[in-house]
Design a protein around this motif. Sequence first.
Motif, PDB file in Angstrom:
ATOM      1  N   LEU A  38       0.839  -1.205   0.000  1.00 13.53           N
ATOM      2  CA  LEU A  38       0.000   0.000   0.000  1.00 13.53           C
ATOM      3  C   LEU A  38       0.872   1.254   0.000  1.00 13.53           C
ATOM      4  O   LEU A  38       0.577   2.221  -0.702  1.00 13.53           O
ATOM      5  CB  LEU A  38      -0.932   0.015   1.214  1.00 13.53           C
ATOM      6  N   TRP A  39       1.950   1.227   0.814  1.00  6.19           N
ATOM      7  CA  TRP A  39       2.852   2.368   0.836  1.00  6.19           C
ATOM      8  C   TRP A  39       3.525   2.562  -0.528  1.00  6.19           C
ATOM      9  O   TRP A  39       3.636   3.682  -1.007  1.00  6.19           O
ATOM     10  CB  TRP A  39       3.917   2.249   1.929  1.00  6.19           C
ATOM     11  N   MET A  40       3.976   1.492  -1.139  1.00  8.45           N
ATOM     12  CA  MET A  40       4.652   1.604  -2.428  1.00  8.45           C
ATOM     13  C   MET A  40       3.731   2.246  -3.466  1.00  8.45           C
ATOM     14  O   MET A  40       4.170   3.091  -4.255  1.00  8.45           O
ATOM     15  CB  MET A  40       5.140   0.236  -2.914  1.00  8.45           C
ATOM     16  N   ASN A  41       2.465   1.880  -3.458  1.00  8.05           N
ATOM     17  CA  ASN A  41       1.500   2.492  -4.383  1.00  8.05           C
ATOM     18  C   ASN A  41       1.311   3.977  -4.073  1.00  8.05           C
ATOM     19  O   ASN A  41       1.275   4.815  -4.976  1.00  8.05           O
ATOM     20  CB  ASN A  41       0.159   1.770  -4.329  1.00  8.05           C
ATOM     21  N   THR A  44       4.414   5.966  -5.098  1.00  9.96           N
ATOM     22  CA  THR A  44       4.452   6.172  -6.546  1.00  9.96           C
ATOM     23  C   THR A  44       3.572   7.351  -6.951  1.00  9.96           C
ATOM     24  O   THR A  44       3.961   8.182  -7.775  1.00  9.96           O
ATOM     25  CB  THR A  44       4.014   4.886  -7.279  1.00  9.96           C
ATOM     26  N   MET A  45       2.384   7.439  -6.348  1.00 12.53           N
ATOM     27  CA  MET A  45       1.499   8.571  -6.648  1.00 12.53           C
ATOM     28  C   MET A  45       2.135   9.884  -6.217  1.00 12.53           C
ATOM     29  O   MET A  45       2.076  10.875  -6.943  1.00 12.53           O
ATOM     30  CB  MET A  45       0.136   8.389  -5.979  1.00 12.53           C
ATOM     31  N   LEU A  46       2.750   9.913  -5.028  1.00 12.83           N
ATOM     32  CA  LEU A  46       3.393  11.140  -4.565  1.00 12.83           C
ATOM     33  C   LEU A  46       4.521  11.559  -5.504  1.00 12.83           C
ATOM     34  O   LEU A  46       4.637  12.736  -5.865  1.00 12.83           O
ATOM     35  CB  LEU A  46       3.957  10.951  -3.150  1.00 12.83           C
ATOM     36  N   MET A  67       6.578   8.215   4.560  1.00 10.80           N
ATOM     37  CA  MET A  67       6.524   6.769   4.775  1.00 10.80           C
ATOM     38  C   MET A  67       6.256   6.467   6.254  1.00 10.80           C
ATOM     39  O   MET A  67       5.394   5.651   6.579  1.00 10.80           O
ATOM     40  CB  MET A  67       7.835   6.119   4.334  1.00 10.80           C
ATOM     41  N   GLU A  68       6.985   7.141   7.140  1.00 12.62           N
ATOM     42  CA  GLU A  68       6.776   6.916   8.573  1.00 12.62           C
ATOM     43  C   GLU A  68       5.359   7.268   8.992  1.00 12.62           C
ATOM     44  O   GLU A  68       4.711   6.524   9.726  1.00 12.62           O
ATOM     45  CB  GLU A  68       7.781   7.728   9.392  1.00 12.62           C
ATOM     46  N   LYS A  69       4.868   8.410   8.521  1.00 13.10           N
ATOM     47  CA  LYS A  69       3.507   8.822   8.879  1.00 13.10           C
ATOM     48  C   LYS A  69       2.478   7.843   8.315  1.00 13.10           C
ATOM     49  O   LYS A  69       1.515   7.487   8.999  1.00 13.10           O
ATOM     50  CB  LYS A  69       3.232  10.243   8.386  1.00 13.10           C
ATOM     51  N   PHE A  70       2.669   7.418   7.071  1.00 15.16           N
ATOM     52  CA  PHE A  70       1.730   6.498   6.420  1.00 15.16           C
ATOM     53  C   PHE A  70       1.683   5.159   7.153  1.00 15.16           C
ATOM     54  O   PHE A  70       0.607   4.625   7.415  1.00 15.16           O
ATOM     55  CB  PHE A  70       2.153   6.281   4.964  1.00 15.16           C
ATOM     56  N   LEU A  71       2.840   4.623   7.485  1.00  9.98           N
ATOM     57  CA  LEU A  71       2.902   3.282   8.072  1.00  9.98           C
ATOM     58  C   LEU A  71       2.584   3.244   9.558  1.00  9.98           C
ATOM     59  O   LEU A  71       1.989   2.275  10.038  1.00  9.98           O
ATOM     60  CB  LEU A  71       4.280   2.663   7.830  1.00  9.98           C
ATOM     61  N   PHE A  72       2.974   4.280  10.292  1.00 11.06           N
ATOM     62  CA  PHE A  72       2.849   4.224  11.745  1.00 11.06           C
ATOM     63  C   PHE A  72       1.821   5.185  12.322  1.00 11.06           C
ATOM     64  O   PHE A  72       1.692   5.310  13.529  1.00 11.06           O
ATOM     65  CB  PHE A  72       4.220   4.462  12.389  1.00 11.06           C
ATOM     66  N   GLY A  73       1.093   5.846  11.468  1.00 18.07           N
ATOM     67  CA  GLY A  73       0.043   6.741  11.946  1.00 18.07           C
ATOM     68  C   GLY A  73       0.508   8.174  11.946  1.00 18.07           C
ATOM     69  O   GLY A  73       1.568   8.504  12.456  1.00 18.07           O
ATOM     70  N   TYR A  76      -0.453  12.041   6.856  1.00 14.95           N
ATOM     71  CA  TYR A  76       0.400  11.979   5.677  1.00 14.95           C
ATOM     72  C   TYR A  76      -0.272  12.677   4.501  1.00 14.95           C
ATOM     73  O   TYR A  76      -1.482  12.830   4.450  1.00 14.95           O
ATOM     74  CB  TYR A  76       0.759  10.531   5.321  1.00 14.95           C
ATOM     75  N   ASP A  77       0.568  13.143   3.556  1.00 16.76           N
ATOM     76  CA  ASP A  77       0.074  13.859   2.373  1.00 16.76           C
ATOM     77  C   ASP A  77      -0.752  12.946   1.477  1.00 16.76           C
ATOM     78  O   ASP A  77      -0.382  11.793   1.247  1.00 16.76           O
ATOM     79  CB  ASP A  77       1.237  14.418   1.551  1.00 16.76           C
ATOM     80  N   GLN A  78      -1.825  13.500   0.977  1.00 13.44           N
ATOM     81  CA  GLN A  78      -2.666  12.820   0.001  1.00 13.44           C
ATOM     82  C   GLN A  78      -2.427  13.459  -1.362  1.00 13.44           C
ATOM     83  O   GLN A  78      -2.022  14.611  -1.435  1.00 13.44           O
ATOM     84  CB  GLN A  78      -4.139  12.968   0.363  1.00 13.44           C
ATOM     85  N   VAL A  79      -2.683  12.737  -2.406  1.00 13.91           N
ATOM     86  CA  VAL A  79      -2.576  13.288  -3.748  1.00 13.91           C
ATOM     87  C   VAL A  79      -3.875  14.033  -4.024  1.00 13.91           C
ATOM     88  O   VAL A  79      -4.957  13.461  -3.929  1.00 13.91           O
ATOM     89  CB  VAL A  79      -2.326  12.168  -4.787  1.00 13.91           C
TER      90      VAL A  79
END
Length: 87
Positions: A38-41, A44-46, A67-73, A76-79
Amino acid sequence: MIFCQKLQKEAAPMSFAPVPGELGERILNNISAEAWKLWMNHQTMLINEKHLSLADPESRAYLTGEMEKFLFGGDYDQVEGYVPPEK
């Protein structure tokens, strides 16, 4: 199986640390292969939408923080304008 902090469920682990150092070990021990995908996807968008260059140290630092924010809460930035496809 590990308890994935991102997905909040038991899931299959990764077979190796995806990044070097302490952060890589933290990810390996707490994040599932499914959550990493999920992070890799998202990464890629970012990269595509924000026109980031992985040769640029500032872009790499930005992605590491996201990555840290996305994975651990975290917030995080959205596209902007992205609408996930309906299943």
